[in-house]
Design a protein around this motif. Structure first.
Motif, PDB file in Angstrom:
ATOM      1  N   GLY A 185       0.822  -1.199   0.000  1.00 39.04           N
ATOM      2  CA  GLY A 185       0.000   0.000   0.000  1.00 39.04           C
ATOM      3  C   GLY A 185       0.861   1.256   0.000  1.00 39.04           C
ATOM      4  N   CYS A 186       0.312   2.295  -0.576  1.00 40.78           N
ATOM      5  CA  CYS A 186       0.982   3.596  -0.603  1.00 40.78           C
ATOM      6  C   CYS A 186       1.020   4.149   0.826  1.00 40.78           C
ATOM      7  CB  CYS A 186       0.178   4.505  -1.537  1.00 40.78           C
ATOM      8  SG  CYS A 186       0.545   6.250  -1.409  1.00 40.78           S
ATOM      9  N   ASN A 187       2.169   4.650   1.238  1.00 41.81           N
ATOM     10  CA  ASN A 187       2.263   5.192   2.599  1.00 41.81           C
ATOM     11  C   ASN A 187       1.375   6.417   2.773  1.00 41.81           C
ATOM     12  OD1 ASN A 187       4.156   6.568   0.795  1.00 41.81           O
ATOM     13  ND2 ASN A 187       4.740   7.738   2.594  1.00 41.81           N
ATOM     14  N   HIS A 188       0.990   6.995   1.648  1.00 43.68           N
ATOM     15  CA  HIS A 188       0.219   8.235   1.721  1.00 43.68           C
ATOM     16  C   HIS A 188      -1.287   7.972   1.717  1.00 43.68           C
ATOM     17  CE1 HIS A 188      -0.274  12.525   1.344  1.00 43.68           C
ATOM     18  NE2 HIS A 188      -1.143  12.324   0.380  1.00 43.68           N
ATOM     19  N   CYS A 189      -1.770   7.204   0.764  1.00 39.54           N
ATOM     20  CA  CYS A 189      -3.226   7.040   0.614  1.00 39.54           C
ATOM     21  C   CYS A 189      -3.687   5.596   0.785  1.00 39.54           C
ATOM     22  CB  CYS A 189      -3.690   7.579  -0.728  1.00 39.54           C
ATOM     23  SG  CYS A 189      -3.243   6.504  -2.106  1.00 39.54           S
ATOM     24  N   LYS A 190      -2.791   4.660   0.987  1.00 42.03           N
ATOM     25  CA  LYS A 190      -3.119   3.254   1.221  1.00 42.03           C
ATOM     26  C   LYS A 190      -3.573   2.497  -0.017  1.00 42.03           C
ATOM     27  CE  LYS A 190      -4.176   4.387   5.940  1.00 42.03           C
ATOM     28  NZ  LYS A 190      -5.198   5.016   6.746  1.00 42.03           N
ATOM     29  N   VAL A 216       5.022   3.516  -8.020  1.00 44.05           N
ATOM     30  CA  VAL A 216       3.983   4.440  -8.440  1.00 44.05           C
ATOM     31  C   VAL A 216       2.689   4.055  -7.738  1.00 44.05           C
ATOM     32  CG1 VAL A 216       2.675   5.315 -10.411  1.00 44.05           C
ATOM     33  CG2 VAL A 216       5.084   4.708 -10.671  1.00 44.05           C
ATOM     34  N   CYS A 217       2.004   5.058  -7.189  1.00 44.95           N
ATOM     35  CA  CYS A 217       0.715   4.803  -6.549  1.00 44.95           C
ATOM     36  C   CYS A 217      -0.344   4.655  -7.632  1.00 44.95           C
ATOM     37  CB  CYS A 217       0.369   5.963  -5.622  1.00 44.95           C
ATOM     38  SG  CYS A 217      -1.233   5.765  -4.835  1.00 44.95           S
ATOM     39  N   THR A 218      -1.221   3.669  -7.481  1.00 42.86           N
ATOM     40  CA  THR A 218      -2.232   3.429  -8.515  1.00 42.86           C
ATOM     41  C   THR A 218      -3.449   4.345  -8.372  1.00 42.86           C
ATOM     42  OG1 THR A 218      -3.178   1.691  -7.150  1.00 42.86           O
ATOM     43  CG2 THR A 218      -1.606   1.015  -8.855  1.00 42.86           C
ATOM     44  N   GLU A 221      -5.578  10.117  -7.876  1.00 42.38           N
ATOM     45  CA  GLU A 221      -5.749  11.354  -7.124  1.00 42.38           C
ATOM     46  C   GLU A 221      -4.742  11.513  -5.976  1.00 42.38           C
ATOM     47  OE1 GLU A 221     -10.018  11.192  -6.300  1.00 42.38           O
ATOM     48  OE2 GLU A 221     -10.083  10.887  -8.464  1.00 42.38           O
ATOM     49  N   CYS A 222      -3.913  10.500  -5.794  1.00 38.94           N
ATOM     50  CA  CYS A 222      -2.965  10.553  -4.686  1.00 38.94           C
ATOM     51  C   CYS A 222      -1.957  11.686  -4.899  1.00 38.94           C
ATOM     52  CB  CYS A 222      -2.221   9.226  -4.579  1.00 38.94           C
ATOM     53  SG  CYS A 222      -0.958   9.208  -3.312  1.00 38.94           S
ATOM     54  N   GLN A 223      -1.752  12.457  -3.838  1.00 42.47           N
ATOM     55  CA  GLN A 223      -0.820  13.568  -3.953  1.00 42.47           C
ATOM     56  C   GLN A 223       0.493  13.310  -3.213  1.00 42.47           C
ATOM     57  OE1 GLN A 223      -2.954  17.074  -2.709  1.00 42.47           O
ATOM     58  NE2 GLN A 223      -4.640  16.621  -4.083  1.00 42.47           N
TER      59      GLN A 223
HETATM   60 ZN   LIG Z   1      -1.100   6.973  -2.899  1.00 44.40          ZN
END
Ligand SMILES: [Zn+2]
Length: 432
Positions: A185-190, A216-218, A221-223
């Motif tokens: 998971g992305c540390n930012h948005c999961k 790369v986050c999938t 909208e992840c910033q």
């Molecule tokens: Zn993300």
């Protein structure tokens, strides 16, 4: 702080008696990341009350504790490195994300026990009797289950044609081994992250600097910037009731509540096994504690499930609390005897743990693993099996969060025929 003498965002430690704990909520932050929020009201020894906001794992820990029947009547918390915030225009306190440490009725902390003693002494000497109830939980997990979504038999889930939450009660029969039990998971948005080749621009804007592999986050909208991967649970399980079996996915919050371990920790254990030259189990042994247990699940039937006829649902909430399950049986008039029958299902050791179910799958046709209760003879068994045979072809979609599909949902035409047969399994509660 209540007199607005402390600036917002000031770091502070706070202690208080938890007068009210509200319901835990799902939140989407400004940057698109998802999380949990829990509001409390705490009180000091002078009777001053202050709103508290807890986020994410702090919210989950607090809410879990408040729902624990063995908790203290007068709950006292200390937050170390909290922060002053504004909530709905009023000053309050909150945890400041990973920095804070939250202590909930921690017996080793003298300040907590002495605060509670003094608080209880104050309450018992007070003439007003209206605050003698101890810490109060506005919405319990029990309320959540009793008021969220309709109960459905698993065999009928495919008939739902609108996005909704649904309650099912069933026994976990297997942890599936044909899919990974975690995702990166992305540390930012999961959301899921992927390794991709990224074209790097040279300093002068040219594209000749070549391609590099990067995370790369999938989530479009992840910033997040400089993202890294955190392993998170997406445990594929099979759950069965008297009408059928379904694939569900247990995600991070609920899995953490059950196992009290993070996916990262469990993955580290598996990595150790790999490093020692052995082949690890397909999933952590701890998961096997789920198998054979009865759970109530609130599941999300999503647009995705409906549009692509995918019968694999995400779990929003899970509990195996006997009292809650008993209350649900009584509320929804489910025949508890039937539901609590031991199905005699061989547990995971003997089952093929594949989630991919085809119409010829042995678990649907083989008598030795027939998952259907025999309570009232063979007619029901036949009808349930028929439904399953008609469920259609395997439909493969691969997406970490959606956990890939298992089987097609019922198509409209068979639903009409089979609802009649399945309704027999909904025996009204008659005997006590
Ligand atoms: Zn993300």
């Amino acid at each position: 702080m209540l007199q607005n003498k402390v600036e917002v965002n000031t770091a502070i430690d706070f202690i208080g008696f938890v007068e009210v704990c509200f319901n835990i909520e799902d939140t989407t932050k400004k940057d698109g990341s998802k999380g949990k929020r829990l509001n409390l009201k705490i009180e000091d020894l002078e009777g001053q009350k202050c709103p508290v906001t807890l986020w994410d794992s702090f919210a989950v820990d607090m809410f879990t504790y408040m729902n624990d029947k063995k908790r203290e009547k007068y709950v006292v918390i200390i937050c170390h490195f909290g922060t002053v915030n504004l909530y709905k225009g009023k000053r309050g306190v909150a945890n400041s994300f990973d920095l804070s440490r939250l202590f909930i009725d921690n017996a080793d902390i003298e300040e907590i026990s002495s605060f509670r003693e003094r608080y209880v002494a104050k309450v018992s000497s007070s003439s007003s009797s209206n605050d003698n109830g101890g810490s109060y939980l506005i919405s319990t997990v029990e309320d959540e289950f009793l008021n969220k979504g309709d109960f459905m038999l698993i065999g009928l889930l495919g008939t739902v044609l609108e996005k909704k939450k649904v309650l099912v009660i069933g026994t976990v029969t297997a942890i599936c081994t044909d899919k990974l039990w975690y995702y990166n998971g992305c540390n930012h948005c999961k959301s899921r992250v992927e390794d991709r080749f990224v074209t790097k621009e040279g300093d002068d804007g040219s594209c000749d600097a070549g391609e590099t592999k990067g995370l790369v986050c999938t989530n479009n909208e992840c910033q997040g910037v400089d993202i890294y991967a955190i392993p998170r649970f997406k445990i594929p399980i099979r759950v069965q009731d008297s009408s059928g079996t379904v694939s569900l996915t247990l995600f991070d919050y609920e899995a953490f509540k059950i196992f009290k371990k993070s996916a990262k920790d469990l993955l580290a254990v598996q990595d150790q096994v790999v490093n020692s030259g052995e082949i690890p189990n397909p999933y952590p042994e701890l998961f096997d504690t789920l198998v054979g247990k009865k759970y109530a699940f609130v599941i999300n039937i999503s647009d995705y499930n409906i549009e692509y006829q995918v019968e694999n649902y995400g779990i929003a909430m899970a509990t195996n609390d006997d009292d809650i399950i008993a209350a649900l049986y009584s509320k929804f008039n489910i025949n508890q005897h039937e539901q609590s029958e031991s199905y005699g299902v061989p547990l995971s050791a003997n089952l093929s743990n594949a989630c991919e179910v085809t119409k010829d799958d042995a678990s649907f046709t083989g008598d030795n693993v027939t998952p259907i209760s025999n309570v009232d003879g063979s007619s029901k068994k036949a009808s349930s099996c028929e439904v399953k045979r008609n469920l259609g072809e395997v439909y493969e979609v691969d997406d970490a969060l959606r956990c890939s599909s298992t089987k097609r949902r019922m198509s409209d035409e068979i639903v009409e025929d089979e609802v009649v047969g399945l309704s027999k399994t909904l025996i009204p509660k008659t005997e006590k």
